[in-house]
Design an enzyme around this catalytic site. Structure first.
Site, short mmCIF file in Angstrom:
data_model
loop_
_atom_site.label_atom_id
_atom_site.label_comp_id
_atom_site.label_asym_id
_atom_site.label_seq_id
_atom_site.Cartn_x
_atom_site.Cartn_y
_atom_site.Cartn_z
N CYS A 1 38.45 -41.56 11.05
CA CYS A 1 38.94 -40.22 10.76
C CYS A 1 37.98 -39.41 10.95
O CYS A 1 37.16 -39.76 9.34
CB CYS A 1 40.32 -40.28 9.61
SG CYS A 1 40.38 -38.42 9.12
N CYS B 1 38.53 -36.76 6.95
CA CYS B 1 38.71 -37.92 5.62
C CYS B 1 38.83 -39.01 5.42
O CYS B 1 37.62 -39.45 6.08
CB CYS B 1 39.83 -37.07 5.34
SG CYS B 1 41.64 -37.18 6.04
N SER B 2 40.07 -39.72 5.42
CA SER B 2 39.12 -40.92 5.56
C SER B 2 40.47 -41.88 6.14
O SER B 2 41.54 -42.70 5.77
CB SER B 2 39.10 -41.77 4.33
OG SER B 2 39.80 -41.10 3.30
N CYS B 3 41.49 -40.85 7.16
CA CYS B 3 42.70 -41.63 7.51
C CYS B 3 42.86 -43.14 8.20
O CYS B 3 41.89 -43.18 8.82
CB CYS B 3 43.94 -40.38 8.45
SG CYS B 3 43.77 -39.38 7.73
#
Lengths: 215, 213
Positions: free
Chosen positions: B115, B118-120
């Site tokens: 991701c 962000c950090s999905c």
């Protein structure tokens, strides 16, 4: 927004650091920061893209250097201050000026939340403009608000791999508006995006219809 | 009510930067103490979030899904068609499994999940993301130099194997279905699940060992 969060393809970053990779929180205070951030977020059910945008608005040096869940907690605090649940003076003094009117999240709510998937799909309002296999071009520019088209994938031509139903447009959701659009998975050739890359490796992105035009 | 005003938020961030203790552990303590006093947070709810992803929800869930797909062709077909429904059938539905997609490695393709914005991460099925997945190095380089990143994880891909990187830019969450190692005929679901690494389900591991570590 053209912020430091938009990291895909940025150069100058070194090797991946695999320290603590099997420790879910890597430190008690990180665990606490995670649980606090989740609890704060749930009190007002903030839209997910508003949360993301508020994190993107963290000062760039803090975004790149502060621990991950520390940033979540700062984001959740910014949401709570913005919504009026906590005042800047209370943060500065560390002293409560009064209790909030909203009910806090309870342990049973948490146990329910962690076993309940959220369905983001919305009813279709129009037929999708693109079909699987169509050639599409991504938007040439972003904008100053929240968006989910990464900079490295702008102005690029690719192929529609799948239609994923109709989902809320993040750009609108982060402005407090709900506008749902068809969502597609689009596959791009890495060699078309980065000058030093050759070969047939591919990158896929999940992109909303208004990010795309027919190529 | 949220303002949805980015300028106001940027001001708030500057205020927080100036007034919160810079040291992360002290910062967390200061915030928790204020929010509990205000009645905004129940500390037992904080405990419940932490416990959920310490004890119950982690990569063993994803490993069970992979093992079942290796053993049961009908389940594998369902997993590749609608992974959210497939994991729900196993009672493993959770956060971020609502729009779960499983992507399959083959002898000629390798899948890698990232991701960049962000950090999905499919944490309902894989647990908390490893620190590196959320760090700038991985997010920046996975799309531009996936083969270099893979070499750092000990995966040296032949040029004949095509890489497909999945950048998680919406609410879809991706997990990789790794290939079943040769020499594992006759192993049951539990024994197979013990061979599946978390990194193989992200795509930073490829050739799984036929023997549990």
């Amino acid at each position: 927004m053209d912020g430091v969060h938009d990291l895909g393809g940025k150069e100058g970053f070194g090797p991946v650091n695999r320290a603590h990779e099997d420790d879910p929180y890597h430190g008690d205070h990180n665990a606490r920061a995670y649980g606090l951030a989740m609890s704060i977020r749930a009190t007002r059910a903030y839209p997910i893209d508003w949360f993301r945008h508020v994190r993107e608005l963290i000062e760039p040096t803090d975004y790149l250097t502060r621990p991950y869940f520390d940033q979540w907690l700062q984001t959740a605090m910014a949401l709570a201050i913005d919504a009026g649940d906590v005042s800047p003076d209370e943060v500065a003094s560390g002293k409560s000026a009064g209790r909030v009117s909203v009910a806090p999240l309870r342990p049973d709510d948490v146990r329910r939340a962690v076993t309940t998937p959220v369905d983001f799909e919305r009813p279709a309002t129009a037929a999708p403009a693109f079909a699987i296999g169509d050639r599409v071009r991504t938007a040439a520019h972003g904008h100053s608000g929240h968006t989910r088209l990464p900079a490295y994938a702008r102005n690029a031509t690719g192929t529609v791999l799948a239609h994923r139903g109709t989902h809320p447009l993040p750009d609108a959701e982060a402005r407090g508006e709900e506008r749902a659009e068809p969502l597609y998975t689009v596959v791009l050739r890495a060699a078309d995006l980065f000058p030093e890359v050759s070969g047939n490796d591919e990158i896929t992105l999940d992109l909303w219809e208004s990010y795309l035009a027919r190529a | 009510m949220s303002s949805f005003d980015p300028n106001k938020i940027a001001d708030i961030h500057r205020h927080l930067h100036s007034h919160l203790p810079p040291e992360p552990a002290l910062r967390v303590k200061a915030i928790e103490s204020l929010l509990v006093e205000k009645g905004l947070v129940d500390p037992q709810a904080v405990d419940a979030w932490i416990e959920a992803y310490t004890e119950d929800i982690g990569p063993k869930r994803g490993a069970r899904v992979v093992a079942r797909a290796w053993l049961d062709p009908a389940f594998k077909a369902q997993l590749l068609d609608d992974a959210g429904a497939a994991v729900a059938e196993m009672g493993l539905q959770g956060q971020a499994t609502g729009h779960l997609k499983a992507v399959e490695n083959t002898p000629t393709t390798h899948n890698l999940v990232v991701c960049t914005l962000c950090s999905c991460y499919p944490f309902g099925i894989l647990g908390m993301a490893p620190a590196w997945y959320k760090a700038a190095e991985y997010r920046a380089r996975a799309v531009r130099d996936p083969r270099g990143v893979l070499r750092e994880f000990g995966v040296d891909l032949d040029e004949s194997i095509a890489v497909r990187v999945w950048d998680s830019t919406a609410e879809l969450r991706y997990m990789v279905l790794p290939q079943r190692p040769a020499g594992t005929e006759g192993l049951d679901e539990d024994a197979l699940a013990a061979l599946v690494t978390r990194n193989a389900m992200i795509g930073t591991d490829r050739d799984l060992s036929p023997e549990a570590a």
